[in-house]
Design an enzyme around this catalytic site. Structure first.
Site, PDB file in Angstrom:
ATOM      1  N   SER A   1       0.828  -1.211   0.000  1.00 48.41           N
ATOM      2  CA  SER A   1       0.000   0.000   0.000  1.00 48.41           C
ATOM      3  C   SER A   1       0.862   1.261   0.000  1.00 48.41           C
ATOM      4  CB  SER A   1      -0.922   0.006   1.214  1.00 48.41           C
ATOM      5  OG  SER A   1      -1.763  -1.135   1.206  1.00 48.41           O
TER       6      SER A   1
HETATM    7  N1  SAH Z   1      -0.721  -4.568   4.132  1.00 54.91           N
HETATM    8  C1  SAH Z   1      -0.293  -4.976   2.829  1.00 54.91           C
HETATM    9  C2  SAH Z   1      -1.399  -4.783   1.813  1.00 54.91           C
HETATM   10  C3  SAH Z   1      -1.316  -5.781   0.729  1.00 54.91           C
HETATM   11  S1  SAH Z   1      -2.633  -5.672  -0.455  1.00 54.91           S
HETATM   12  C4  SAH Z   1       0.929  -4.198   2.393  1.00 54.91           C
HETATM   13  O1  SAH Z   1       0.956  -2.975   2.549  1.00 54.91           O
HETATM   14  O2  SAH Z   1       1.825  -4.800   1.830  1.00 54.91           O
HETATM   15  C5  SAH Z   1      -3.883  -6.694   0.296  1.00 54.91           C
HETATM   16  C6  SAH Z   1      -3.513  -8.116   0.588  1.00 54.91           C
HETATM   17  O3  SAH Z   1      -4.698  -8.783   1.022  1.00 54.91           O
HETATM   18  C7  SAH Z   1      -2.994  -8.919  -0.602  1.00 54.91           C
HETATM   19  O4  SAH Z   1      -1.742  -9.468  -0.273  1.00 54.91           O
HETATM   20  C8  SAH Z   1      -4.052  -9.994  -0.814  1.00 54.91           C
HETATM   21  O5  SAH Z   1      -3.502 -11.225  -1.246  1.00 54.91           O
HETATM   22  C9  SAH Z   1      -4.665 -10.109   0.578  1.00 54.91           C
HETATM   23  N2  SAH Z   1      -6.030 -10.632   0.606  1.00 54.91           N
HETATM   24  C10 SAH Z   1      -7.041 -10.390  -0.263  1.00 54.91           C
HETATM   25  N3  SAH Z   1      -8.148 -11.038   0.107  1.00 54.91           N
HETATM   26  C11 SAH Z   1      -7.851 -11.716   1.252  1.00 54.91           C
HETATM   27  C12 SAH Z   1      -8.584 -12.596   2.119  1.00 54.91           C
HETATM   28  N4  SAH Z   1      -9.862 -12.915   1.871  1.00 54.91           N
HETATM   29  N5  SAH Z   1      -7.950 -13.090   3.202  1.00 54.91           N
HETATM   30  C13 SAH Z   1      -6.655 -12.784   3.462  1.00 54.91           C
HETATM   31  N6  SAH Z   1      -5.909 -11.967   2.666  1.00 54.91           N
HETATM   32  C14 SAH Z   1      -6.494 -11.457   1.578  1.00 54.91           C
END
Ligand code: SAH
Length: 227
Positions: free
Chosen positions: A63
């Site tokens: 993000s």
């Molecule tokens: N906090 C992270 C954000 C990553 S983007 C950062 O800043 O790096 C959001 C993440 O949520 C992705 O890695 C995606 O694979 C995960 N995600 C999406 N749906 C999900 C679910 N149902 N359960 C767990 N993780 C999920």
């Protein structure tokens, strides 16, 4: 000019800009202490302190720094809080929560991302419990939590998660379709939840709902926290 010097310069500029946008010194100090360049792919390290999201593979992103800082500030983590994160992704937000003194559980759907995040956060000395699975149902074995943070766009307020908060607990979650408002949900009593929605809009990757019919292990612990 060395590569390291350029990174440090861009980090200073990013922190100054976050401060101008209202991020508190306590959050800025944690961002300052953490190397965001370690959480982005090697080929993008020079861009680690641009205020933008960056791809981390598997169609996912780390993000944008402002968004991470804003959510962290809204979440109001206190040392010793039990915090659940949905969407480990790069592990950057996970590391921030650990650095704020929280005990952290973080769920990620993509096993390869969880494993990559584990290597990075452990190299920095943090020991969150990283779980592979669908985060929509939260993590009942460790509930209730003082704080819950969702880092993917939810179509609606995930009430199953809100019910895993202690009374007085807070959840931050981006809610919306094409773009999202940031919601702060506070559990004020057993059955009452206070909801605040930001006027600012954000853009997250979607919360993925693995099909109910698909057989998938519910939650596999890849690393148990040692407290
Ligand atoms: N906090 C992270 C954000 C990553 S983007 C950062 O800043 O790096 C959001 C993440 O949520 C992705 O890695 C995606 O694979 C995960 N995600 C999406 N749906 C999900 C679910 N149902 N359960 C767990 N993780 C999920």
């Amino acid at each position: 000019m060395s590569h390291r010097y350029v990174l440090e310069e861009s980090k200073r500029e990013l922190l100054a800009s976050l401060q101008r946008r209202g991020i508190h010194p306590r959050i800025l100090a944690v961002l300052d202490a953490l190397p965001r360049e370690r959480f982005v792919p090697e080929s993008l390290q020079a861009r680690a302190y641009e205020d933008t999201s960056l791809p981390i593979g598997y169609g996912q992103t780390i993000s944008q720094p402002y968004t991470v800082a804003y959510m962290t500030q809204l979440l109001d983590v206190q040392p010793g809080n039990r915090v659940l994160e949905i969407g480990t992704g790069s592990g950057y937000q996970t590391a921030i929560l650990c650095a704020l003194g929280a005990t952290v559980w973080s769920i990620e759907l993509v096993p390869e991302l969880s494993e990559r995040a584990r290597r990075i956060v452990e190299a920095l000395g943090f020991r969150p419990t990283l779980i592979v699975g669908d985060g929509w149902s939260g993590y009942p074995p460790a509930a209730p939590f003082d704080r819950i943070i969702v880092t993917a766009a939810a179509p609606e307020i995930p009430m199953t998660l809100a019910r895993q908060l202690v009374t007085g607990g807070k959840m931050v979650v981006p809610v919306g379709d094409k773009d999202q408002s940031m919601y702060l949900v506070t559990r004020v009593s057993e059955n009452e939840f206070d909801v605040y929605a930001s006027s600012q809009r954000f853009r997250f990757v979607p919360f993925i709902r693995p099909s109910e019919h698909e057989s998938r292990p519910s939650a596999t612990i890849t690393k148990e926290s040692d407290g």
